[in-house]
Design a protein around this motif. Structure first.
Motif, PDB file in Angstrom:
ATOM      1  N   GLU A  56       2.936  -2.132  -2.258  1.00  0.00           N
ATOM      2  CA  GLU A  56       3.721  -2.320  -3.483  1.00  0.00           C
ATOM      3  C   GLU A  56       2.952  -3.032  -4.598  1.00  0.00           C
ATOM      4  O   GLU A  56       3.041  -2.651  -5.761  1.00  0.00           O
ATOM      5  N   ASP A  57       2.156  -4.034  -4.267  1.00  0.00           N
ATOM      6  CA  ASP A  57       1.484  -4.818  -5.299  1.00  0.00           C
ATOM      7  C   ASP A  57       0.324  -4.090  -5.972  1.00  0.00           C
ATOM      8  O   ASP A  57      -0.210  -4.576  -6.971  1.00  0.00           O
ATOM      9  N   VAL A  58      -0.059  -2.911  -5.439  1.00  0.00           N
ATOM     10  CA  VAL A  58      -1.157  -2.164  -6.059  1.00  0.00           C
ATOM     11  C   VAL A  58      -0.712  -0.790  -6.565  1.00  0.00           C
ATOM     12  O   VAL A  58      -1.553   0.026  -6.963  1.00  0.00           O
ATOM     13  N   ARG A  59       0.579  -0.533  -6.564  1.00  0.00           N
ATOM     14  CA  ARG A  59       1.073   0.742  -7.095  1.00  0.00           C
ATOM     15  C   ARG A  59       0.833   0.807  -8.594  1.00  0.00           C
ATOM     16  O   ARG A  59       0.787  -0.207  -9.276  1.00  0.00           O
ATOM     17  N   GLY A  60       0.685   2.032  -9.082  1.00  0.00           N
ATOM     18  CA  GLY A  60       0.471   2.233 -10.511  1.00  0.00           C
ATOM     19  C   GLY A  60      -0.986   2.100 -10.930  1.00  0.00           C
ATOM     20  O   GLY A  60      -1.292   2.133 -12.119  1.00  0.00           O
ATOM     21  N   GLN A  61      -1.893   1.965  -9.969  1.00  0.00           N
ATOM     22  CA  GLN A  61      -3.313   1.800 -10.272  1.00  0.00           C
ATOM     23  C   GLN A  61      -4.129   3.056  -9.956  1.00  0.00           C
ATOM     24  O   GLN A  61      -5.352   3.012  -9.950  1.00  0.00           O
ATOM     25  N   GLY A  62      -3.449   4.165  -9.655  1.00  0.00           N
ATOM     26  CA  GLY A  62      -4.151   5.414  -9.381  1.00  0.00           C
ATOM     27  C   GLY A  62      -4.575   5.589  -7.933  1.00  0.00           C
ATOM     28  O   GLY A  62      -5.244   6.571  -7.598  1.00  0.00           O
ATOM     29  N   ILE A  63      -4.185   4.679  -7.061  1.00  0.00           N
ATOM     30  CA  ILE A  63      -4.588   4.760  -5.658  1.00  0.00           C
ATOM     31  C   ILE A  63      -3.932   5.956  -4.978  1.00  0.00           C
ATOM     32  O   ILE A  63      -4.582   6.693  -4.225  1.00  0.00           O
ATOM     33  N   GLY A  64      -2.659   6.167  -5.238  1.00  0.00           N
ATOM     34  CA  GLY A  64      -1.956   7.316  -4.657  1.00  0.00           C
ATOM     35  C   GLY A  64      -2.594   8.627  -5.079  1.00  0.00           C
ATOM     36  O   GLY A  64      -2.777   9.533  -4.260  1.00  0.00           O
ATOM     37  N   GLN A  65      -2.957   8.738  -6.330  1.00  0.00           N
ATOM     38  CA  GLN A  65      -3.602   9.962  -6.808  1.00  0.00           C
ATOM     39  C   GLN A  65      -4.939  10.169  -6.098  1.00  0.00           C
ATOM     40  O   GLN A  65      -5.248  11.286  -5.666  1.00  0.00           O
ATOM     41  N   GLN A  66      -5.712   9.124  -5.945  1.00  0.00           N
ATOM     42  CA  GLN A  66      -6.997   9.247  -5.242  1.00  0.00           C
ATOM     43  C   GLN A  66      -6.791   9.615  -3.771  1.00  0.00           C
ATOM     44  O   GLN A  66      -7.564  10.398  -3.211  1.00  0.00           O
ATOM     45  N   LEU A  67      -5.752   9.063  -3.163  1.00  0.00           N
ATOM     46  CA  LEU A  67      -5.452   9.389  -1.775  1.00  0.00           C
ATOM     47  C   LEU A  67      -5.102  10.868  -1.648  1.00  0.00           C
ATOM     48  O   LEU A  67      -5.573  11.556  -0.734  1.00  0.00           O
ATOM     49  N   PHE A  68      -4.312  11.380  -2.583  1.00  0.00           N
ATOM     50  CA  PHE A  68      -3.954  12.792  -2.549  1.00  0.00           C
ATOM     51  C   PHE A  68      -5.150  13.683  -2.853  1.00  0.00           C
ATOM     52  O   PHE A  68      -5.299  14.757  -2.257  1.00  0.00           O
ATOM     53  N   GLU A  69      -6.003  13.279  -3.760  1.00  0.00           N
ATOM     54  CA  GLU A  69      -7.211  14.054  -4.030  1.00  0.00           C
ATOM     55  C   GLU A  69      -8.077  14.126  -2.777  1.00  0.00           C
ATOM     56  O   GLU A  69      -8.645  15.176  -2.466  1.00  0.00           O
ATOM     57  N   TRP A  70      -8.164  13.024  -2.033  1.00  0.00           N
ATOM     58  CA  TRP A  70      -8.885  13.019  -0.769  1.00  0.00           C
ATOM     59  C   TRP A  70      -8.232  14.007   0.207  1.00  0.00           C
ATOM     60  O   TRP A  70      -8.923  14.793   0.862  1.00  0.00           O
ATOM     61  N   ALA A  71      -6.904  13.960   0.316  1.00  0.00           N
ATOM     62  CA  ALA A  71      -6.182  14.826   1.259  1.00  0.00           C
ATOM     63  C   ALA A  71      -6.359  16.298   0.893  1.00  0.00           C
ATOM     64  O   ALA A  71      -6.506  17.152   1.782  1.00  0.00           O
ATOM     65  N   ILE A  72      -6.345  16.610  -0.382  1.00  0.00           N
ATOM     66  CA  ILE A  72      -6.546  17.995  -0.827  1.00  0.00           C
ATOM     67  C   ILE A  72      -7.948  18.469  -0.434  1.00  0.00           C
ATOM     68  O   ILE A  72      -8.117  19.572   0.095  1.00  0.00           O
ATOM     69  N   ARG A  73      -8.946  17.632  -0.677  1.00  0.00           N
ATOM     70  CA  ARG A  73     -10.323  17.994  -0.275  1.00  0.00           C
ATOM     71  C   ARG A  73     -10.411  18.201   1.233  1.00  0.00           C
ATOM     72  O   ARG A  73     -11.035  19.147   1.718  1.00  0.00           O
TER      73      ARG A  73
END
Length: 153
Positions: free
Chosen positions: A92-109
Motif C-alpha cells: 500500500e505505501d508504494v502504490r501509485g509509483q509505477g510498480i504495478g505497471q512494471q510488474l505487469f510488463e514483466w509478466a507480459i514479457r
C-alpha cells in the motif's frame, strides 16, 4: 527493482500482502505463526513448472509486490498455452509509483517467452480501480467470467 521467483521464506510477506485489502482480509488468515496450509500451497506451486510465484523487491531487498503467473496447456488454439495472472498485490505505501505497471510488463514479457498465445486475468467487480488499471495496460473485458465456490469444511 528486482523481480524474482518467490522462495519459502517469502511466504509470510506474500500472505500479508494478500490480506492487506478489504477482500483479502475476508479470505486470508494472516497471523504469526502462519498456518501451515500456506507453506503446503507454496510447495505445490514451487514444484509445478507451470506456476511462477513472483515477488518484486525494492532497492533495500524488501518485498513490495507479488503475483502468480500460471501457464495452462490445452488442446484449443492448436495445442496452445494460456497464461493466467492471479493474486496481484502491491504494498500500500508504494502504490501509485509505477510498480504495478512494471510488474505487469514483466509478466507480459514472461508470457511471451513461454509462447503463451493469450494472457488473461480476472478481477473482482468490487475493485473498480484495478479494472481501470488493467484496461489502461491493454487488457479487454472480452469474456464474462463465472465461478463456482465450494464450501470449506
Amino acid at each position: 527493482m528486482k523481480f524474482r521467483k518467490a522462495v519459502r521464506k517469502d511466504v509470510p510477506v506474500i500472505v500479508q500482502l494478500l490480506a492487506s485489502d478489504p477482500l483479502g482480509q475476508l479470505r486470508e488468515d494472516y497471523r504469526d505463526p502462519l498456518p501451515g496450509r500456506y507453506y503446503d500451497a507454496f510447495e505445490q506451486i514451487n514444484r509445478d513448472n507451470n506456476q511462477e510465484l513472483i515477488v518484486v523487491e525494492n532497492e533495500n531487498d524488501e518485498i513490495i509486490g507479488t503475483l502468480q503467473l500460471s501457464f495452462i496447456p490445452y488442446l484449443t488454439y492448436q495445442g496452445g498455452t494460456r497464461a493466467q495472472i492471479e493474486a496481484v498485490r502491491i504494498r500500500e505505501d508504494v502504490r501509485g509509483q509505477g510498480i504495478g505497471q512494471q510488474l505487469f510488463e514483466w509478466a507480459i514479457r514472461r508470457a511471451r517467452e513461454r509462447h503463451a498465445h493469450v494472457l488473461q486475468l480476472t478481477t473482482d467487480k468490487k475493485r473498480p480501480d484495478a479494472l481501470r488499471f488493467y484496461e489502461k495496460l491493454g487488457f479487454t473485458a472480452s469474456h464474462e467470467g463465472m465461478k463456482f465456490h465450494f464450501d470449506q469444511e
